[in-house]
Motif scaffolding. Structure first.
Motif, mmCIF file in Angstrom:
data_model
loop_
_atom_site.group_PDB
_atom_site.id
_atom_site.type_symbol
_atom_site.label_atom_id
_atom_site.label_comp_id
_atom_site.label_asym_id
_atom_site.label_seq_id
_atom_site.Cartn_x
_atom_site.Cartn_y
_atom_site.Cartn_z
ATOM 1 N N TYR A 124 1.158 -1.018 0.282
ATOM 2 C CA TYR A 124 0.329 0.156 0.068
ATOM 3 C C TYR A 124 0.927 1.187 0.027
ATOM 4 O O TYR A 124 0.467 2.081 -0.485
ATOM 5 C CB TYR A 124 -0.946 -0.045 1.285
ATOM 6 N N GLY A 125 1.762 0.936 0.893
ATOM 7 C CA GLY A 125 2.922 2.409 0.886
ATOM 8 C C GLY A 125 3.422 2.606 -0.665
ATOM 9 O O GLY A 125 3.461 3.694 -0.911
ATOM 10 N N VAL A 126 3.803 1.369 -0.885
ATOM 11 C CA VAL A 126 4.589 2.431 -2.430
ATOM 12 C C VAL A 126 3.623 2.221 -3.601
ATOM 13 O O VAL A 126 3.936 3.423 -4.060
ATOM 14 C CB VAL A 126 5.562 0.371 -3.048
ATOM 15 N N CYS A 127 2.305 2.064 -3.542
ATOM 16 C CA CYS A 127 1.105 2.184 -4.111
ATOM 17 C C CYS A 127 1.252 3.687 -4.289
ATOM 18 O O CYS A 127 0.621 4.388 -5.274
ATOM 19 C CB CYS A 127 0.273 1.539 -4.826
ATOM 20 N N SER A 128 1.007 4.096 -2.495
ATOM 21 C CA SER A 128 0.371 5.401 -2.338
ATOM 22 C C SER A 128 1.687 6.169 -2.811
ATOM 23 O O SER A 128 1.724 7.270 -3.668
ATOM 24 C CB SER A 128 0.765 5.650 -0.816
ATOM 25 N N ARG A 129 3.049 6.060 -2.778
ATOM 26 C CA ARG A 129 4.002 7.054 -3.223
ATOM 27 C C ARG A 129 4.301 6.742 -4.539
ATOM 28 O O ARG A 129 4.584 8.193 -4.826
ATOM 29 C CB ARG A 129 5.419 6.348 -2.296
ATOM 30 N N LYS A 172 1.451 9.469 -5.632
ATOM 31 C CA LYS A 172 1.507 11.289 -5.674
ATOM 32 C C LYS A 172 2.639 11.447 -5.588
ATOM 33 O O LYS A 172 3.254 12.581 -5.118
ATOM 34 C CB LYS A 172 2.544 11.172 -3.714
ATOM 35 N N SER A 173 3.799 10.989 -6.576
ATOM 36 C CA SER A 173 5.030 11.477 -7.404
ATOM 37 C C SER A 173 4.361 11.660 -8.586
ATOM 38 O O SER A 173 3.121 11.536 -9.082
ATOM 39 C CB SER A 173 6.228 9.991 -7.655
ATOM 40 N N TRP A 174 6.013 12.191 -9.514
ATOM 41 C CA TRP A 174 5.357 12.357 -10.905
ATOM 42 C C TRP A 174 5.061 11.474 -11.934
ATOM 43 O O TRP A 174 4.426 11.472 -12.473
ATOM 44 C CB TRP A 174 6.669 12.775 -11.545
#
Length: 597
Positions: free
Chosen positions: A457-462, A465-467
């Protein structure tokens, strides 16, 4: 050898006509309603069982039994169109998933009524024809002749009657057809009912040649969709040609190569054709179609284990991790990938083989497993995106690659142990200052899989939220517009596909060691459809939606005490309900109500 090849060619033509009659129903339904109706497989199965029942149980003459079965199936087709499909017309994905839900429901009900015991008709037309030393059963020749006559008759009706010309006009321009006074709603219903009648006829005649069981429809509708895509959806005679080409490729491939990979030969040929001619061999109007998919099965995550809450939660966390990683590709990039289950399964096999056969440490084995999954995803993604296969053709090709990998794991007995799979007795171990700690028991796995979900979940969220996430969002809305804005569409599509597939591989590495086994089902299309159902149930427009959908679908079959067959039917019914009533999913519905308040 020559005689063997000629015999297989003729058998391929006979089998191909069966593929062709169902493919004709697929192409007619898609051309007039915009729906790839996988439920035609269920209607074929119902036609076979109705024929068997009327002929062997009731005692009707065989032709009367077949006609009766066609009538029964046509009624089912009319009701399904009235109650379900008219709400999905023009929406390819929704129509597809509703039809898959119908397969699940019908197969489960037939399984509950007749069990898995194959049914056989007593001999309808015994004897064989012998021509130049080649023996062909009379019944197969007669059935092929009937199929050919029906397909050619349909072609003539479409080209020489008012109804056929109206159907052709509607397929070309629905708005203009409506302005000309064509009653489009009635025309669509007629086509849907006729297509289901063709499926019922196919099932009734199939029953005279082979044993019947509840899953025959799923297998043959997949072949029919392959044939329709191979020919180019929209071509009536192309459906016949595609079926015959598919039948011949399977039979000839089995002669010169291994018969174990019979299903793979048609898939490889299909991939090559789509890369060269995306519209198919006999393309008509360049129409797109969502390719080979298979019926839903029971929720895979808990089918072999106890139903205690801890176990359900563990499987739920891993399912949620898979669903979240898939949504990165599907919901946030707009790519309907059918390669996700293959990524999961390949990683599970690689880690298991490295640990059990070569004695690797579990944690060290994860790295090469993920590397292999990422490399495979880059190869598949490069082929798809370099040839600019969009939407549904992308789904077809990723599905074909996934199925080829499944067939390899199924038949590479010396490495994968074939259909028996590999039993795992090792347990992952964690080093701590006080000693080595084995991850065994529900509590340890509960926290480990929860941590896995948090990481995914954290990887996908990051990423979102990135470029990278902003580029993926632009590509999902309009990739051509994205290119004009300077976005490297190929690069970011491939990157999103590789990240999502790699995360699926990470889940697969853990799953086998908790389940205690790996098997070819880990790469199956049914698992891919389960993942899609989880995402749709929760909602595709958020990361939390797939988590909710996965937890609900993992727990629900065990909260409600039902037999295995009825759980399958319930699962299919939920899928249909969500598509028709809750298209935004649970989270989307709750969010909408909150904003409305």
């Amino acid at each position: 050898m020559t005689q063997l090849v000629i015999g297989q060619l003729l058998n391929g033509v006979i089998v191909g006509t069966l593929y062709g009659i169902i493919a004709l129903g697929v192409t007619l339904t898609f051309g007039l309603t915009g729906v790839v109706n996988f439920a035609l497989g269920a209607f074929m199965m119902l036609g076979a069982y109705a024929t068997w029942y009327l002929y062997d149980v009731v005692g009707f003459p065989y032709p009367v039994a077949v006609i009766g079965a066609v009538v029964v199936v046509s009624i089912f087709g009319y009701v399904s169109d009235l109650a379900l499909f008219r709400f999905t017309r023009g929406n390819l994905v929704n129509g597809l998933l509703v039809s898959i839900g119908m397969i699940s429901v019908f197969e489960a009900l037939v399984l509950a009524a007749f069990t898995t015991t194959p049914k056989d008709l007593t001999y309808v037309l015994p004897g064989a024809l012998k021509v130049a030393g080649i023996v062909l059963p009379k019944i197969k020749v007669a059935v092929a002749a009937v199929f050919l006559a029906v397909i050619l008759g349909t072609y003539l009706a479409l080209t020489r009657t008012w109804l056929g010309r109206a159907a052709f006009a509607y397929a070309q321009n629905p708005e203009a057809a409506a302005l000309m006074g064509i009653r489009t709603g009635r025309l669509q219903t007629i086509v849907v009912v006729y297509s289901t009648a063709l499926a019922g006829l196919g099932g009734g005649l199939y029953a005279s040649m082979y044993s019947i069981e509840p899953t025959i429809g799923s297998a043959y509708v997949l072949k029919a969709v392959e044939a329709a895509i191979l020919a180019g959806v929209g071509s009536v005679l192309g459906a016949l040609g595609g079926g015959i080409i598919l039948g011949i490729s399977e039979n000839i491939g089995s002669v010169f190569f291994s018969s174990a990979f019979r299903d793979a030969y048609g898939l490889v040929f299909l991939i090559l054709i789509l890369l060269v001619r995306p519209g198919g061999l006999f393309e008509v109007g360049g129409q797109a179609v969502l390719g080979r998919q298979i019926c839903l099965a029971t929720p895979w995550l808990t089918e072999r284990h106890g139903y205690d809450p801890t176990s359900i939660a563990i499987y739920g966390f891993m399912a949620a991790s898979l669903a979240v990683s898939f949504n990165l590709i599907f919901g946030f990039t707009g790519q309907l990938s059918m390669f996700h289950a293959a990524s999961f399964g390949v990683s599970a096999y690689v880690v298991t083989i490295l640990v059990t056969t070569f004695g690797w440490n579990f944690w060290l084995a994860i790295a090469p497993a993920l590397a292999i999954v990422v490399i495979l995803s880059l190869i598949v993604g490069t082929i798809c995106f370099r040839f600019k296969l969009k939407e549904f053709y992308f789904a077809v090709v990723t599905l074909a690659f996934s199925e080829v990998l499944r067939l390899i794991t199924l038949n590479w007995n010396s490495v994968t142990n074939g259909s028996l799979g590999i039993t795992i007795v090792d347990t992952p171990k964690i080093w701590t200052p006080s000693g080595t700690f084995a991850i065994a028991g529900g509590v340890a796995w509960y926290y480990l899989t929860l941590a896995l979900l948090v990481v995914v979940y954290g990887v996908c969220s990051r990423v979102l939220k990135s470029w990278i996430g902003r580029c993926l969002a632009a590509i999902r809305l309009n990739d051509q517009l994205g290119e004009t804005l300077g976005i490297d569409v190929f690069k970011y599509k491939l990157l999103g596909f590789a990240i999502g597939s790699g995360l699926a591989g990470l889940v697969g590495a853990f799953y086998g060691f908790y389940a205690g086994f790996v098997e070819p089902h880990f790469l199956s299309i049914s698992l891919g459809l389960d993942i899609i159902a989880m995402v749709l149930l929760g909602g595709v427009n958020s990361l939390i939606g797939p988590v909710v959908g996965a937890l609900v679908l993992t727990a629900l079959p065990h909260v409600i005490e039902l037999s295995a067959e009825l759980r399958i039917a319930l699962y299919g019914s939920i899928l249909i309900f969500v598509i028709l009533v809750m298209p935004k999913g649970i989270v989307g519905l709750l969010t909408s109500r909150k904003h409305a308040a």
